[in-house]
Every structure is written in structure tokens, then in C-alpha cells.
Design a protein around this motif. Structure first.
Motif, short mmCIF file in Angstrom:
data_model
loop_
_atom_site.label_atom_id
_atom_site.label_comp_id
_atom_site.label_asym_id
_atom_site.label_seq_id
_atom_site.Cartn_x
_atom_site.Cartn_y
_atom_site.Cartn_z
N TYR A 14 0.83 -1.20 0.00
CA TYR A 14 0.00 0.00 0.00
C TYR A 14 0.87 1.26 0.00
CZ TYR A 14 -3.93 -3.00 1.35
OH TYR A 14 -4.89 -3.98 1.38
N GLY A 15 0.43 2.24 -0.75
CA GLY A 15 1.04 3.56 -0.72
C GLY A 15 0.09 4.57 -0.13
N LEU A 17 -0.50 8.55 0.20
CA LEU A 17 -0.04 9.80 -0.40
C LEU A 17 -0.98 10.93 -0.06
CD1 LEU A 17 0.32 7.36 -2.87
CD2 LEU A 17 1.80 9.19 -3.66
N ALA A 185 5.35 5.69 -6.45
CA ALA A 185 4.23 4.97 -5.85
C ALA A 185 3.52 4.10 -6.88
CB ALA A 185 3.25 5.96 -5.23
N CYS A 189 3.55 0.27 -5.72
CA CYS A 189 2.40 -0.10 -4.88
C CYS A 189 1.28 -0.78 -5.66
CB CYS A 189 1.84 1.14 -4.18
SG CYS A 189 3.05 1.99 -3.15
N SER A 191 -1.85 -0.88 -4.21
CA SER A 191 -3.02 -0.07 -3.86
C SER A 191 -2.55 1.26 -3.27
CB SER A 191 -3.90 -0.80 -2.83
OG SER A 191 -4.40 -2.02 -3.34
N LEU A 192 -3.41 2.27 -3.41
CA LEU A 192 -3.09 3.60 -2.91
C LEU A 192 -4.19 4.10 -1.99
CD1 LEU A 192 -1.79 5.40 -6.15
CD2 LEU A 192 -0.44 4.22 -4.40
N GLN A 203 -9.40 5.38 -2.05
CA GLN A 203 -8.52 4.26 -1.82
C GLN A 203 -8.90 3.14 -2.77
OE1 GLN A 203 -9.35 1.94 1.87
NE2 GLN A 203 -10.82 3.58 2.34
N THR A 206 -4.07 0.77 -7.50
CA THR A 206 -3.32 1.91 -8.01
C THR A 206 -3.86 2.41 -9.34
OG1 THR A 206 -1.31 1.20 -6.85
CG2 THR A 206 -1.01 2.65 -8.75
N LEU A 210 -5.18 6.36 -9.29
CA LEU A 210 -4.28 7.34 -9.88
C LEU A 210 -4.90 7.91 -11.16
CD1 LEU A 210 -1.53 8.37 -8.88
CD2 LEU A 210 -0.45 6.91 -10.58
#
Length: 247
Positions: A14-15, A17, A185, A189, A191-192, A203, A206, A210
Motif C-alpha cells: 500500500y502507498g 499519499l 508509488a 504499490c 493499492s493507494l 482508496q 493503483t 491514480l
């Protein structure tokens, strides 16, 4: 932080940000048990995080802080050894296997040549690699990273993230990383989690999170997001919004 509802699954990278002051480090400290939530509950393996004995929790979780500080003149090797202490019986000496684990962590992070140097005499980037080596030597189930590449150049950043990613894939540990660079990221990653003003904006995977729309909401910039054949990941270009024309 407010209205945080987050489930982090095992075997995912996980990232986290968000802009400065959005609550990234606070969230990581809560997950590490360094802060206690004012309301709500954090559970780990079905048990309240705050109910875990500190020593036992230290065997399961490893935190790499943003600014790794050691005020005494321990050698690099001695600092990395500290990652094994939660797993040792009191006054127990390190085994041959433990020594091999430490040597492997030093070599993997590229600091074997610094093993006998006092950590107080290292650069910021070298200290950061010591912190990662200590965490990897611990063999945690969950690795928490607070902008672990912030003091590293791009080569060492990519090298360190690739190392962590390979350990993640080989050992199945969970990684939760506060990151500053959107492109790193995206590369690193699965997932973010995007934060703004102490709240989760979005969430998920990714490639779904994004987007130009989410980036504009969270960071206040215009963005172009494309799939890069070179990195095999989404990559972001961004700029400040155009100023309105004055009549």
C-alpha cells in the motif's frame, strides 16, 4: 484525523499519499501503535492493537521512520542487530544464523562496507539504508515505511524499493509506505490511499486511484496520467492550473 475507515489486507503493498499536513505520518504512527486513536479501534490479527504486548508487537511490525536518528556512536552493524532484539531471549547471544541474517541485510542494502563505521558519521541517505537494513533483519510480518527514500538519490531509491518489493513478494509480508513521489508509488504499490486534511479522499487499486481527477482534488494540480510501456506502470505529469484570464 477524522472518519478513517481502512482495511489493509495481508500480501498487499500500500502507498499512502497526500499533500503536506494531510495526516500521512500520523496514520502510520497509529498503525505502528506509536499513537492511540482518540476514538475508534485499530485491530491487528483480530486483536486491538493497543492490547498487544510491546515486545510481541515489535516482532510483527517494523517501522522505518522518515528521519532515522541515532544519538550514540553505535556501529552500523550494532544498529542493524537491534532489529533482532525483540526475537531474542533476555541476555541471549546472537546465533550464527542471526549473524548471517545481519550480514545479508547489510549486503542487500549496499552498506556492508560501512558495517564498522559509527552511524553518527553517516550521510542522511546512508542512515536511511541502515534503518531499512535493521527492519529487514527483523523479518517482520508488516513493514511500515515513512518516506523511506526521501534522503536517497533516484538510483538508490529505485534499488531500495526493488529490494523491498522482492522481499514482499518472496516472504508475503505486508508493506505500508508513506510516499511523496506519485510515479514511484505507481511503480511500487498495488493499492493507494489518498489523504487530504486528515480524511481519506479515495482508496483502491493503483490503476483506479491514480487519475487526473483524484490528483487535482488532493494536490490541486492538473495532471496527465498515461500507461508507460517503459516502466509498465502508470506515470504522471503535472502542472499548476492555468491562471484565469484578466479582462
Amino acid at each position: 484525523m477524522r472518519d478513517i475507515n481502512l482495511e489493509l489486507r495481508h500480501g498487499q503493498c500500500y502507498g499512502i499519499l497526500g499533500p503536506n499536513g494531510s495526516g500521512k505520518t500520523t496514520l502510520l504512527d497509529l498503525l505502528a501503535g506509536l499513537q492511540t486513536p482518540q476514538s475508534g479501534t485499530i485491530t491487528f490479527k483480530g486483536q486491538r492493537l493497543q492490547a498487544w504486548p510491546k515486545r510481541q508487537l515489535a516482532r510483527e511490525l517494523a517501522l522505518v521512520p522518515q528521519d532515522f536518528m541515532v544519538r550514540f556512536g553505535f556501529s552500523v552493524r550494532e544498529v542493524v542487530e537491534m532489529g533482532l532484539h525483540p526475537r531474542l531471549h533476555r541476555f541471549a547471544a546472537l546465533s550464527e544464523h542471526d549473524q548471517e541474517t545481519i550480514s545479508e541485510a547489510l549486503a542487500a542494502t549496499g552498506i556492508a562496507a560501512l558495517a564498522d563505521r559509527p552511524v553518527t558519521r553517516l550521510s542522511g541517505g546512508e542512515k536511511q539504508r541502515v534503518a531499512v537494513a535493521r527492519a529487514l533483519a527483523q523479518h517482520p510480518e508488516v513493514l511500515l515505511l515513512d518516506e523511506a527514500t526521501s534522503n536517497l538519490d533516484i538510483h538508490h531509491s529505485l534499488e531500495l524499493l526493488q529490494l523491498i518489493r522482492s522481499r514482499f513478494e518472496r516472504q508475503g509480508m505486508q508493506v505500508v509506505a508513506v510516499m511523496h513521489d506519485l510515479n514511484l508509488a505507481a511503480l511500487f504499490c498495488d493499492s493507494l490511499v489518498l489523504l487530504k486534511s486528515g480524511r481519506i479522499v479515495c482508496q483502491g487499486p493503483t490503476e483506479e486511484v491514480l487519475t487526473p481527477e483524484n490528483i487535482e482534488v488532493v494536490f490541486g494540480v492538473e495532471a496527465e496520467v498515461v500507461m508507460s510501456a517503459f516502466t509498465n506502470s502508470k506515470q504522471v505529469s503535472f502542472r499548476l492550473p492555468a491562471a484565469p484570464c484578466q479582462s
